[in-house]
Design an enzyme around this catalytic site. Structure first.
Site, PDB file in Angstrom:
ATOM      1  N   TRP A  39       0.820  -1.210   0.000  1.00  0.00           N
ATOM      2  CA  TRP A  39       0.000   0.000   0.000  1.00  0.00           C
ATOM      3  C   TRP A  39       0.854   1.260   0.000  1.00  0.00           C
ATOM      4  O   TRP A  39       0.359   2.345  -0.269  1.00  0.00           O
ATOM      5  CB  TRP A  39      -0.976   0.007   1.175  1.00  0.00           C
ATOM      6  N   ARG A  40       2.155   1.116   0.268  1.00  0.00           N
ATOM      7  CA  ARG A  40       3.019   2.306   0.223  1.00  0.00           C
ATOM      8  C   ARG A  40       3.409   2.653  -1.206  1.00  0.00           C
ATOM      9  O   ARG A  40       4.016   3.699  -1.436  1.00  0.00           O
ATOM     10  CB  ARG A  40       4.273   2.069   1.072  1.00  0.00           C
TER      11      ARG A  40
ATOM     12  N   GLU B 255      -5.873   0.886   5.121  1.00  0.00           N
ATOM     13  CA  GLU B 255      -6.033   1.408   6.486  1.00  0.00           C
ATOM     14  C   GLU B 255      -7.119   0.649   7.248  1.00  0.00           C
ATOM     15  O   GLU B 255      -6.983   0.379   8.426  1.00  0.00           O
ATOM     16  CB  GLU B 255      -6.366   2.901   6.459  1.00  0.00           C
TER      17      GLU B 255
ATOM     18  N   GLN C  26      -6.610  -3.647  13.699  1.00  0.00           N
ATOM     19  CA  GLN C  26      -6.724  -4.916  14.430  1.00  0.00           C
ATOM     20  C   GLN C  26      -6.064  -6.096  13.725  1.00  0.00           C
ATOM     21  O   GLN C  26      -6.250  -7.236  14.146  1.00  0.00           O
ATOM     22  CB  GLN C  26      -8.201  -5.330  14.663  1.00  0.00           C
TER      23      GLN C  26
ATOM     24  N   LEU D  28     -10.239 -12.431   7.829  1.00  0.00           N
ATOM     25  CA  LEU D  28      -9.634 -11.227   8.415  1.00  0.00           C
ATOM     26  C   LEU D  28     -10.288 -10.877   9.753  1.00  0.00           C
ATOM     27  O   LEU D  28      -9.704 -10.181  10.574  1.00  0.00           O
ATOM     28  CB  LEU D  28      -9.805 -10.014   7.482  1.00  0.00           C
TER      29      LEU D  28
ATOM     30  N   TYR E  77     -13.387  -9.254  12.339  1.00  0.00           N
ATOM     31  CA  TYR E  77     -13.958  -7.900  12.513  1.00  0.00           C
ATOM     32  C   TYR E  77     -14.711  -7.486  11.240  1.00  0.00           C
ATOM     33  O   TYR E  77     -14.355  -6.521  10.571  1.00  0.00           O
ATOM     34  CB  TYR E  77     -12.873  -6.882  12.869  1.00  0.00           C
TER      35      TYR E  77
ATOM     36  N   TYR F 277      -8.546   8.861  13.259  1.00  0.00           N
ATOM     37  CA  TYR F 277      -7.249   8.344  12.796  1.00  0.00           C
ATOM     38  C   TYR F 277      -7.311   8.010  11.300  1.00  0.00           C
ATOM     39  O   TYR F 277      -6.465   8.438  10.517  1.00  0.00           O
ATOM     40  CB  TYR F 277      -6.820   7.089  13.579  1.00  0.00           C
TER      41      TYR F 277
ATOM     42  N   CYS G 145       9.815   1.475  18.781  1.00  0.00           N
ATOM     43  CA  CYS G 145       9.286   1.806  20.107  1.00  0.00           C
ATOM     44  C   CYS G 145       8.241   0.748  20.495  1.00  0.00           C
ATOM     45  O   CYS G 145       7.051   1.015  20.597  1.00  0.00           O
ATOM     46  CB  CYS G 145       8.683   3.211  20.089  1.00  0.00           C
TER      47      CYS G 145
ATOM     48  N   CYS H 188      13.900  11.956  23.632  1.00  0.00           N
ATOM     49  CA  CYS H 188      12.826  11.209  24.298  1.00  0.00           C
ATOM     50  C   CYS H 188      12.881  11.374  25.821  1.00  0.00           C
ATOM     51  O   CYS H 188      13.890  11.031  26.444  1.00  0.00           O
ATOM     52  CB  CYS H 188      12.939   9.736  23.910  1.00  0.00           C
TER      53      CYS H 188
HETATM   54  S1  SF4 Z   1      14.025   6.246  22.825  1.00  0.00           S
HETATM   55 FE1  SF4 Z   1      11.934   6.738  23.389  1.00  0.00          FE
HETATM   56  S2  SF4 Z   1      10.848   6.848  21.400  1.00  0.00           S
HETATM   57 FE2  SF4 Z   1      12.796   5.808  21.054  1.00  0.00          FE
HETATM   58  S3  SF4 Z   1      12.323   3.630  21.253  1.00  0.00           S
HETATM   59 FE3  SF4 Z   1      13.030   4.331  23.259  1.00  0.00          FE
HETATM   60  S4  SF4 Z   1      11.159   4.871  24.334  1.00  0.00           S
HETATM   61 FE4  SF4 Z   1      10.630   4.768  22.182  1.00  0.00          FE
END
Ligand code: SF4
Length: 372
Positions: A42-43, A55, A60, A98, A100, A138, A210, A226
């Site tokens: 999709w990109r 999207e 989910q 899929l 839902y 979103y 993250c 961060c």
């Molecule tokens: S530095 Fe902060 S934003 Fe980056 S992975 Fe770690 S917790 Fe997540």
């Protein structure tokens, strides 16, 4: 990042990022994404319809699962007009597996609205997009920014966690105060141009680096910006959600044979599987085999008006739906008679097993269909 305090509560006040922070963040994130973006089908698209499909499917559902569904769905319904004109059963058949299914039903309804009110063109206006069935804040932001480069923020599960940690927000990110802060951060940090790529980079960082447990801070391009990393508070941010306890359930499905055919029901409107077809299926209250047989025979008669003679158990499936861990026993039964059909019963059909291939079934329904 200290500048203006945006949310206060009984927790420490949290500041929105200032100009310097925002500039550095965009630069570091953009450079990282240019090197690390995954090549997802999709990109490669700029068609708002294809982006919309992706999207909705990705809500989910894992990226790896969505890939083949995305290609097959677009091949079957290449335009919004084609989707709007399709039979709902056919749309659900392409969505089968899929889960839902409400997503597919709402996309189908939304396609009809786009054809009726927008000439078949996906609207560019945020309010018009938000009025379409199944599209929240979103999804609207994602489609408009990616397809039209509109300056629209996004916030979903991955970026919710990312922003909570970047800002060091220790409250519940799903609370009203948390939502206000995190949406404000997602908006204030947007670049003037390239918002679609920027939003995708945020989601990529949230989903690939993250991580919910064990974020890969050593590989994170924005680690120096961060707050959670500075405070060594990644494990506490965001706070763990309390999940409802799981519950064991015992159910049974019945394959009722009448000559070469088997009985299927259409799942009722308003339910999780509305529009799909299924074998008669009930929650069981008895444990002993003999009691199960009479309980099932009575349930079938009450629901469909068909009198059956229960036979042997064909198979047992174990699966989970939301918080329920379900043990599903599948029985076969012979048709005896159908003296009176209840007025409020579901739509039923006697079908040759081979024709089940064209009917949308839930996952366990499809497994049972393979048994017969
Ligand atoms: S530095 Fe902060 S934003 Fe980056 S992975 Fe770690 S917790 Fe997540």
């Amino acid at each position: 990042m200290t500048r203006k305090t945006s949310v206060t509560s009984n927790l420490a006040p949290v500041a929105l990022p200032d100009n310097v922070w925002r500039r550095q963040f965009r630069m570091k994130l953009g450079g990282w994404y240019a090197r690390h973006a995954r090549d997802l089908p999709w990109r490669r698209q700029s068609d708002p319809y294809a982006i919309w499909v992706s999207e909705i499917m990705l809500q989910q559902t894992q990226v790896a699962t969505v890939g083949p569904y995305f290609a097959r769905f677009l091949a079957a319904f290449p335009t919004i007009a084609a989707l709007a004109a399709a039979d709902r059963q056919e749309v659900l058949r392409h969505w089968e597996g899929l889960g839902y299914y409400r997503r597919a039903r709402q996309m189908h309804e939304a396609a009809a609205v786009i054809v009726g009110e927008h000439g078949g063109q996906f609207p560019r206006d945020q309010q018009a997009v938000r009025r379409l069935p199944g599209i929240g804040c979103y999804t609207a932001g994602a489609i408009l920014s990616i397809a039209f480069d509109a300056r629209q923020p996004i916030l979903e599960a991955n970026t919710l966690r990312l922003w909570s940690r970047l800002l060091g927000y220790r409250g519940d990110p799903r609370s009203a105060a948390g939502q206000q802060l995190l949406w404000a951060a997602a908006e204030i940090v947007l670049p003037r141009r390239g918002c679609g790529t920027f939003n995708q980079a945020l989601m990529e960082l949230g989903s690939q680096v993250c991580l919910p447990r064990g974020p890969r801070c050593e590989a994170c391009p924005v680690a120096l910006l961060c707050r959670a990393q500075a405070e060594r508070a990644q494990a506490e941010i965001p706070p763990a959600q309390v999940k409802p306890p799981t519950e064991a359930r015992h159910e049974a499905a019945v394959v009722i044979r009448r000559g070469q055919k088997v009985l299927l029901l259409e799942c009722p409107a308003g339910g999780r599987w509305a529009g799909l077809w299924d074998f008669p299926r009930y929650r069981l209250h008895s444990a002993a085999e003999a009691e199960v047989c009479s309980e099932l025979a009575e349930a079938v008669r009450n629901q469909t008006g068909v009198v059956v003679r229960l036979g042997r158990r064909l198979a047992t499936f174990k699966h989970s739906v939301t918080r329920y861990r379900i043990t599903l026993d599948c029985y076969e039964a012979d048709y005896v008679s159908s003296p009176a059909r209840p007025n409020d019963g579901p739509r039923t059909q006697w079908l040759e097993p081979a024709s089940l291939e064209s009917y949308p079934l839930c996952t366990t329904g499809r497994e049972i269909s393979r048994l017969v």
